[in-house]
Scaffold this active site. Structure first.
Site, PDB file in Angstrom:
ATOM      1  N   GLY A  63      35.539  39.182  43.742  1.00 12.46           N
ATOM      2  CA  GLY A  63      36.632  40.040  44.043  1.00 12.46           C
ATOM      3  C   GLY A  63      36.224  41.625  43.550  1.00 12.46           C
ATOM      4  CD  GLU A 111      33.303  31.156  43.231  1.00 18.65           C
ATOM      5  OE1 GLU A 111      33.506  31.524  44.529  1.00 18.65           O
ATOM      6  OE2 GLU A 111      34.218  31.105  42.381  1.00 18.65           O
ATOM      7  CD  GLU A 125      40.281  34.440  39.997  1.00 19.07           C
ATOM      8  OE1 GLU A 125      40.967  33.590  40.709  1.00 19.07           O
ATOM      9  OE2 GLU A 125      39.590  35.030  40.675  1.00 19.07           O
ATOM     10  CG  HIS A 176      37.970  29.984  40.379  1.00 14.66           C
ATOM     11  ND1 HIS A 176      38.223  31.144  39.990  1.00 14.66           N
ATOM     12  CD2 HIS A 176      37.641  30.239  41.857  1.00 14.66           C
ATOM     13  CE1 HIS A 176      37.904  32.166  40.736  1.00 14.66           C
ATOM     14  NE2 HIS A 176      37.593  31.655  41.974  1.00 14.66           N
ATOM     15  CB  SER A 225      32.067  40.202  47.018  1.00 14.57           C
ATOM     16  OG  SER A 225      32.884  40.566  45.945  1.00 14.57           O
ATOM     17  CG  ASN A 269      40.346  30.115  45.646  1.00 17.81           C
ATOM     18  OD1 ASN A 269      41.374  30.009  45.667  1.00 17.81           O
ATOM     19  ND2 ASN A 269      39.623  30.740  44.554  1.00 17.81           N
ATOM     20  CE  LYS A 323      40.146  34.544  44.224  1.00 17.05           C
ATOM     21  NZ  LYS A 323      39.381  35.314  43.458  1.00 17.05           N
TER      22      LYS A 323
HETATM   23  C1  PEP Z   1      36.674  33.431  44.724  1.00 14.63           C
HETATM   24  O1  PEP Z   1      37.913  33.443  44.262  1.00 14.63           O
HETATM   25  O2  PEP Z   1      36.241  32.005  44.257  1.00 14.63           O
HETATM   26  C2  PEP Z   1      35.763  34.359  45.136  1.00 14.63           C
HETATM   27  C3  PEP Z   1      34.577  33.967  45.662  1.00 14.63           C
HETATM   28  O3  PEP Z   1      36.516  35.352  45.485  1.00 14.63           O
HETATM   29  P1  PEP Z   1      35.892  36.665  46.461  1.00 14.63           P
HETATM   30  O4  PEP Z   1      35.462  36.089  47.854  1.00 14.63           O
HETATM   31  O5  PEP Z   1      37.213  37.601  46.503  1.00 14.63           O
HETATM   32  O6  PEP Z   1      34.944  37.436  45.756  1.00 14.63           O
END
Ligand code: PEP
Length: 250
Positions: free
Chosen positions: A172, A166, A96, A94, A212, A9, A11
């Protein structure tokens, strides 16, 4: 047997020009055929990246879409527009988008219904925040997001969905859920899907972990019985890291 799926992803990162350079480099790598690989790039990259991925084993993904086909929705992108560019997967719900753009479960469900009606494969993100984890509400939150997200979907439609668990506190932040923590929660999600549909359904639906994920922790996570892949943010923006992630078994 569920095939693992690793999705990047990106973003809101990279220009379309930088994205092309990234994909060029990635296409030169030998990538595992044992996993489904998806790159979810910004809307502005879909056309060029879609052309570059033709004939490769990597699949094209978008990071969002609106549920209607066309109309007065300034700034939105429709399922027809995604299909026209060769998009196969679309991330929906998501965290976000839930927190920064006020997307609620009802809207996410409408998007899911529309994506499926158009033959797109949704990656539905669910997950709890830190306070919800610390106050013992993980199962309640996930159960609600899953039941609302899958509302009105037939068994056949629902089987096309990939779920991404998630935990928001791990996105992040550099903090990853431990292998066991992720496995335990994903097992709960699978059990809930069994209650909503049936045991055969829950055995077949793919459930990723996201938060992460990086080359140093992917193996442990992927060795867990119920974890069927990863949704990766930060580490998907580095060619070598993404290569190592998809080749975690090699
Ligand atoms: C994501 O945005 O779906 C995500 C898991 O980000 P990250 O791997 O940076 O934690």
């Amino acid at each position: 047997m569920r095939k693992k799926i690793i999705a990047g992803n990106w973003k809101m990162n990279t220009t379309a020009t930088e994205g092309k350079v990234f994909i060029e480099k990635l296409l030169q790598k030998k990538l595992s055929e044992k996993v489904d690989i998806v790159v979810c790039v910004p809307f502005t990259h879909l056309c060029s990246v879609g052309k570059m991925l033709k004939g490769s084993s990597m699949k094209l993904g978008a990071q969002n879409m609106y549920f209607d086909e066309n109309g007065a929705y300034t700034g939105e992108i429709s399922p027809l527009m995604l299909l026209d560019l060769g998009v196969e997967y679309v991330i929906l719900g998501h965290s976000e988008r839930r927190s920064l753009f006020q997307e609620d479960d009802e809207l996410i469900n409408r998007k899911l219904q529309s994506a499926l009606a158009h033959g797109l494969k949704p990656i539905l993100c669910v997950g709890e925040n830190l306070e919800e984890r610390e106050t013992g509400k993980v199962q309640k939150v996930l159960s609600y997001q899953l039941r609302k997200g899958f509302d009105n979907l037939s068994r056949q439609e629902a089987s096309q969905v990939v779920i991404a668990y998630e935990p928001i506190w791990a996105i992040g932040t550099g903090k990853t859920a431990s292998d066991e923590e992720a496995e335990e929660t994903i097992f709960f999600i699978r059990k809930t899907m069994g209650e909503m549909y049936d045991s055969e359904f829950s055995e077949n639906i793919r459930i990723q972990y996201g938060g992460s994920v990086k080359p140093s922790n992917i193996k442990g996570l992927m060795n867990m019985k119920n974890i069927d892949g990863a949704l990766v943010g930060g580490a998907s923006l580095n060619v070598e890291d993404f290569e190592q992630l998809v080749n975690y078994e090699l």
